[in-house]
Design a protein around this motif. Structure first.
Motif, mmCIF file in Angstrom:
data_model
loop_
_atom_site.group_PDB
_atom_site.id
_atom_site.type_symbol
_atom_site.label_atom_id
_atom_site.label_comp_id
_atom_site.label_asym_id
_atom_site.label_seq_id
_atom_site.Cartn_x
_atom_site.Cartn_y
_atom_site.Cartn_z
ATOM 1 N N ALA A 177 2.464 12.034 0.284
ATOM 2 C CA ALA A 177 1.775 13.212 0.649
ATOM 3 C C ALA A 177 0.346 13.044 0.088
ATOM 4 C CB ALA A 177 2.611 14.422 0.347
ATOM 5 N N GLU A 178 -0.075 12.642 -0.950
ATOM 6 C CA GLU A 178 -1.285 12.593 -1.670
ATOM 7 C C GLU A 178 -2.130 11.775 -0.939
ATOM 8 O OE1 GLU A 178 -1.676 15.160 -3.582
ATOM 9 O OE2 GLU A 178 0.315 15.680 -3.289
ATOM 10 N N THR A 179 -1.931 10.991 -0.323
ATOM 11 C CA THR A 179 -2.311 9.702 0.360
ATOM 12 C C THR A 179 -3.577 9.990 1.214
ATOM 13 O OG1 THR A 179 -0.766 7.768 -0.153
ATOM 14 C CG2 THR A 179 -2.482 6.981 1.366
ATOM 15 N N GLU A 180 -4.896 9.837 1.291
ATOM 16 C CA GLU A 180 -5.980 10.313 2.137
ATOM 17 C C GLU A 180 -6.447 9.324 3.099
ATOM 18 O OE1 GLU A 180 -8.779 12.275 -0.035
ATOM 19 O OE2 GLU A 180 -7.473 14.221 -0.407
ATOM 20 N N THR A 181 -6.569 7.984 2.500
ATOM 21 C CA THR A 181 -7.161 6.699 3.077
ATOM 22 C C THR A 181 -5.889 5.829 4.157
ATOM 23 O OG1 THR A 181 -8.662 6.566 1.449
ATOM 24 C CG2 THR A 181 -8.501 4.596 3.030
ATOM 25 N N VAL A 182 -6.153 5.835 5.237
ATOM 26 C CA VAL A 182 -5.304 5.305 6.106
ATOM 27 C C VAL A 182 -5.327 3.603 5.856
ATOM 28 C CG1 VAL A 182 -5.350 6.855 7.987
ATOM 29 C CG2 VAL A 182 -7.083 5.019 7.999
ATOM 30 N N PRO A 183 -4.235 2.881 5.956
ATOM 31 C CA PRO A 183 -4.253 1.464 5.582
ATOM 32 C C PRO A 183 -4.577 0.805 6.756
ATOM 33 C CG PRO A 183 -2.097 2.353 6.196
ATOM 34 C CD PRO A 183 -2.941 3.538 5.923
ATOM 35 N N GLU A 184 -5.270 -0.467 6.435
ATOM 36 C CA GLU A 184 -5.748 -1.406 7.558
ATOM 37 C C GLU A 184 -4.715 -2.295 8.138
ATOM 38 O OE1 GLU A 184 -8.852 -2.444 9.788
ATOM 39 O OE2 GLU A 184 -9.002 -1.201 7.878
ATOM 40 N N VAL A 185 -5.086 -2.671 9.414
ATOM 41 C CA VAL A 185 -4.267 -3.370 10.119
ATOM 42 C C VAL A 185 -3.568 -4.711 9.265
ATOM 43 C CG1 VAL A 185 -3.621 -4.746 12.332
ATOM 44 C CG2 VAL A 185 -5.146 -2.661 12.136
ATOM 45 N N PHE A 242 0.816 -0.971 -0.184
ATOM 46 C CA PHE A 242 0.042 0.076 -0.120
ATOM 47 C C PHE A 242 0.800 1.282 -0.105
ATOM 48 C CE2 PHE A 242 -2.476 3.395 1.894
ATOM 49 C CZ PHE A 242 -3.933 3.007 1.323
ATOM 50 N N ARG A 243 0.586 2.102 -1.034
ATOM 51 C CA ARG A 243 1.485 3.018 -1.059
ATOM 52 C C ARG A 243 1.106 4.527 -0.278
ATOM 53 N NH1 ARG A 243 3.377 6.423 -6.733
ATOM 54 N NH2 ARG A 243 4.244 8.133 -5.723
ATOM 55 N N LEU A 244 2.101 4.962 0.528
ATOM 56 C CA LEU A 244 1.839 6.160 1.522
ATOM 57 C C LEU A 244 2.434 7.166 1.194
ATOM 58 C CD1 LEU A 244 1.373 4.592 5.126
ATOM 59 C CD2 LEU A 244 -0.203 5.683 3.802
#
Length: 683
Positions: A83-91, A79-81
């Motif tokens: 500065a443009e990522t708004e959705t937090v990744p899941e555990v 999962f790419r994180l």
């Protein structure tokens, strides 16, 4: 306590620990898997989550804390994180944090709600906890994802640590504590593995297929089988974490019990004194229901800049879990104050404190016994008096009245063992003076008969049920239902009630669902379920919620309560759960007549999640092995690997073995897989 003395699995040295038994024998002991998970839990800074425990077994986490072998995983699937990522990744998701030309790898080890309406002193508005989507679909909401940047190796090099500190200062991807803040797909929900599983089954599917799970399936590209196998594995691992003698569970997390004890004895920040103060704040008496979030209370006692900061990076998950365990332990000892977890996700856990009687403990007004109470659902039992039956009324608890949307209500009455016509079964009634009025009770009702009521927030429909006894009461054959025998004896003019028989044992063991709701689910299936073979009746979770409470409440919390209660009934053998090929479709729950369960079928056909004929049993799945010093992969191993990769990912996938590794093809346990390495100087 220490981990089990069982020989600990060594990833990429020993045969895969992830075997067919994890998929088809969920109740087996799996001692070696459990011993490995316990060792990993002791080695990691963060408690294990069901998803991270699956990752450890499937992808191979070094039990000495050395982590995953990043060179064997494709970071492009992470999962790419940025500065443009708004959705937090899941555990459970693997992530790559990118800034310019620098990339950091991590595993998400915790996630909690971070709603802006939660005050800095922990105060939570009453409409927030447990209320997400009472009458509307749940919106996206703020969330905090906690990452473990050491999941891919012990320690970080100087350059990576400098980049982490730079990211924390900038605050564009990570916050000051090294966490990710953003939005979650829903504002709050019961902690689960659904979104993590979706990631594995979609964008990260090649990671899943390249591991042992894909190698155990007869048709790894059969999406239905892959979904069923992943669900079965997660269920087994969840059960194993619960069985551990050295881990304590909090929701989907499992933390070493010794580390919790050590924290309680520690004088440091967020040690025993701080946790004691947090417990006192959450459990202090209140005249009205009060809601308190755990995360703000932790932050207030662990100031930024402290060294070490107990809330930085992965350590935050353990602090949250320990705080909730401390509160839960104290809540169990309180008298006269009902303290319970209301939302396990929001703000690291939102606790409700109110001067209500504990479930099933103290009788309240009008011979009413409260069996379950939260912000979404209440279940209680009423012993009807002669005046209630004659006047057509049902006394209510104040907590039930607060849930009703307006005065015009509908009751759906199930009189167990007695068929009712439609006019008697479904009645329009009116709420008046804490009573439902205008009820036509069945002719056979008598003083003292107990009616159990289930009411949900925002729902016009209220479910009512009587309980048929195995044998009539000693007053006569007409008295066949659960009854307050004192009221019945008084109505019959007897001086004393006959000594009551011992109470029946609980039919459903405690689980994640609501035990008293179970009878209503069975009733709804019997009455509203779609007909199946052998007299079976079946409905999905959403259909059951509508059958019980009507179409009005669009409430994810209520839906999960219904689904988890169905799961408890399945575990107790009261229902079965039928698999569905479409992973986006809800599970189908089935009631079988006479309590006999499904007709007898072979053990193979009963494989969990519809895995009959889909799993290679007694099979060692194909996989990479680390080469001993001075050895190289055999030509046969290279050819086997190329064929394996081509079959999984197509002819254009890279089929070159990673340096330092060989390949062992899938084979029956006990068979010889062929030469997999040769002495480096051999021809």
């Amino acid at each position: 306590m220490t981990a089990s003395a069982t020989e600990i699995w060594r990833p990429f040295h020993d045969d895969p620990l992830f075997t067919a038994e994890l998929l088809v024998e969920p109740d087996a002991p799996h001692e070696r898997v459990l011993a490995y998970l316990e060792r990993v839990a002791l080695a990691r800074r963060a408690p294990l989550h069901v998803a991270t425990a699956f990752n450890a077994v499937h992808f191979g986490f070094g039990p000495d804390g050395s982590g995953y072998r990043g060179e064997l995983l494709d970071p492009e699937l992470f999962f790419r994180l940025d500065a443009e990522t708004e959705t937090v990744p899941e555990v459970g998701m693997f992530v790559r944090v990118e800034r310019g030309g620098h990339t950091l790898w991590a595993e998400v080890v915790g996630q909690f709600g971070a709603h802006l309406g939660v005050d800095v002193d922990g105060w939570v508005p009453a409409e927030l906890p447990g209320a997400y989507g009472w009458n509307d679909p749940a919106p996206a909401g703020e969330a905090r994802a906690i990452l473990d940047f050491e999941a891919f190796g012990i320690g970080l090099n100087h350059r990576d640590r400098a980049e982490l500190e730079r990211q924390r200062r900038r605050g564009t991807v990570l916050d000051a504590r090294g966490h990710v803040l953003g939005t979650a797909p829903v504002a709050a929900r019961p902690p689960d593995t659904g979104r993590y599983a979706d990631w594995l089954l979609t964008s990260a599917k090649p990671l899943l297929l390249s591991g042992p799970l894909g190698g155990l399936l007869t048709e790894p590209h059969d999406d239905g089988a892959l979904v069923a196998a992943l669900k079965a594995a997660l269920t087994t691992i969840d059960s194993l974490l619960t069985r551990s003698a050295i881990l304590c569970r909090w929701g989907p997390y499992a933390a070493p019990a010794d580390r919790f004890t050590e924290r309680l004895a520690s004088p440091d920040a967020l040690g025993g004194d701080d946790l004691g103060e947090i417990v006192r704040i959450v459990t202090r008496p209140a005249g009205e229901p009060r809601y308190t979030g755990v995360w703000p209370l932790l932050e207030a006692r662990a100031h930024l800049g402290e060294t070490p900061d107990p809330l930085s990076y992965a350590g935050a998950v353990e602090a949250v879990v320990h705080a909730n365990l401390a509160i839960d332990g104290e809540a169990a000892r309180l008298d006269g104050l009902d303290v319970r977890i209301d939302d396990p996700w929001q703000a690291g856990g939102v606790w409700r404190s109110a001067p209500y009687p504990a479930r099933g403990e103290e009788p309240i007004e009008d011979d009413v016994l409260l069996e379950h109470l939260d912000n979404t659902l209440t279940v209680f039992t009423v012993a009807l008096r002669a005046t209630h039956i004659d006047n057509g009324v049902l006394p209510l608890t104040s907590s039930a009245v607060e849930l009703f949307p307006h005065q015009n209500m509908i009751i759906d009455l199930f009189h167990e063992g007695e068929p009712l016509d439609d006019a008697m079964r479904v009645q329009e009634v009116v709420l008046k003076d804490n009573r439902l009025t205008g009820i036509a009770w069945p002719f056979g009702f008598y003083p003292g008969i107990k009616v159990t009521v289930a009411a949900a927030r925002g729902a016009r429909r209220v479910a009512l049920s009587t309980t048929l006894l195995d044998a009539p009461l000693p007053f006569g054959d007409d008295y066949r239902w659960a009854t307050d025998e004192r009221l019945l004896a008084a109505a019959l003019g007897l001086a004393e009630a006959v000594t009551p028989a011992p109470a029946a044992a609980r039919s459903v063991k405690p689980g994640r669902g609501v035990d008293p709701l179970g009878r209503f689910i069975v009733n709804a299936l019997r009455r509203h379920g779609e007909a199946g073979p052998f007299g079976a009746r079946q409905l999905t979770g959403p259909q059951l919620m509508t059958a019980l409470f009507g179409p009005e409440p669009v409430n994810p919390v209520l839906l999960w309560l219904v689904i988890h209660t169905c799961g408890d009934l399945v575990e107790a053998g009261k229902l079965t759960c039928e698999p569905v090929a479409d992973r986006t479709a809800p599970d189908v729950f089935v009631w079988w007549p006479d309590g006999a369960g499904a007709p007898h079928i072979t053990d193979q056909a009963r494989r969990p999640g519809g895995l009959a004929g889909q799993v290679k049993e007694h099979w060692v799945p194909p996989g990479l092995r680390q080469l001993p010093d001075g050895f190289r992969a055999s030509e046969q191993a290279k050819a086997n690997y190329a064929k394996y990769i081509s079959g999984l990912h197509g002819p254009h996938a890279s089929a070159e073995l990673p340096p330092g590794f060989t390949f062992v093809r899938g084979h029956r346990r006990g068979d010889e897989p062929g030469p997999v390495w040769l002495d480096a100087i051999s021809d």
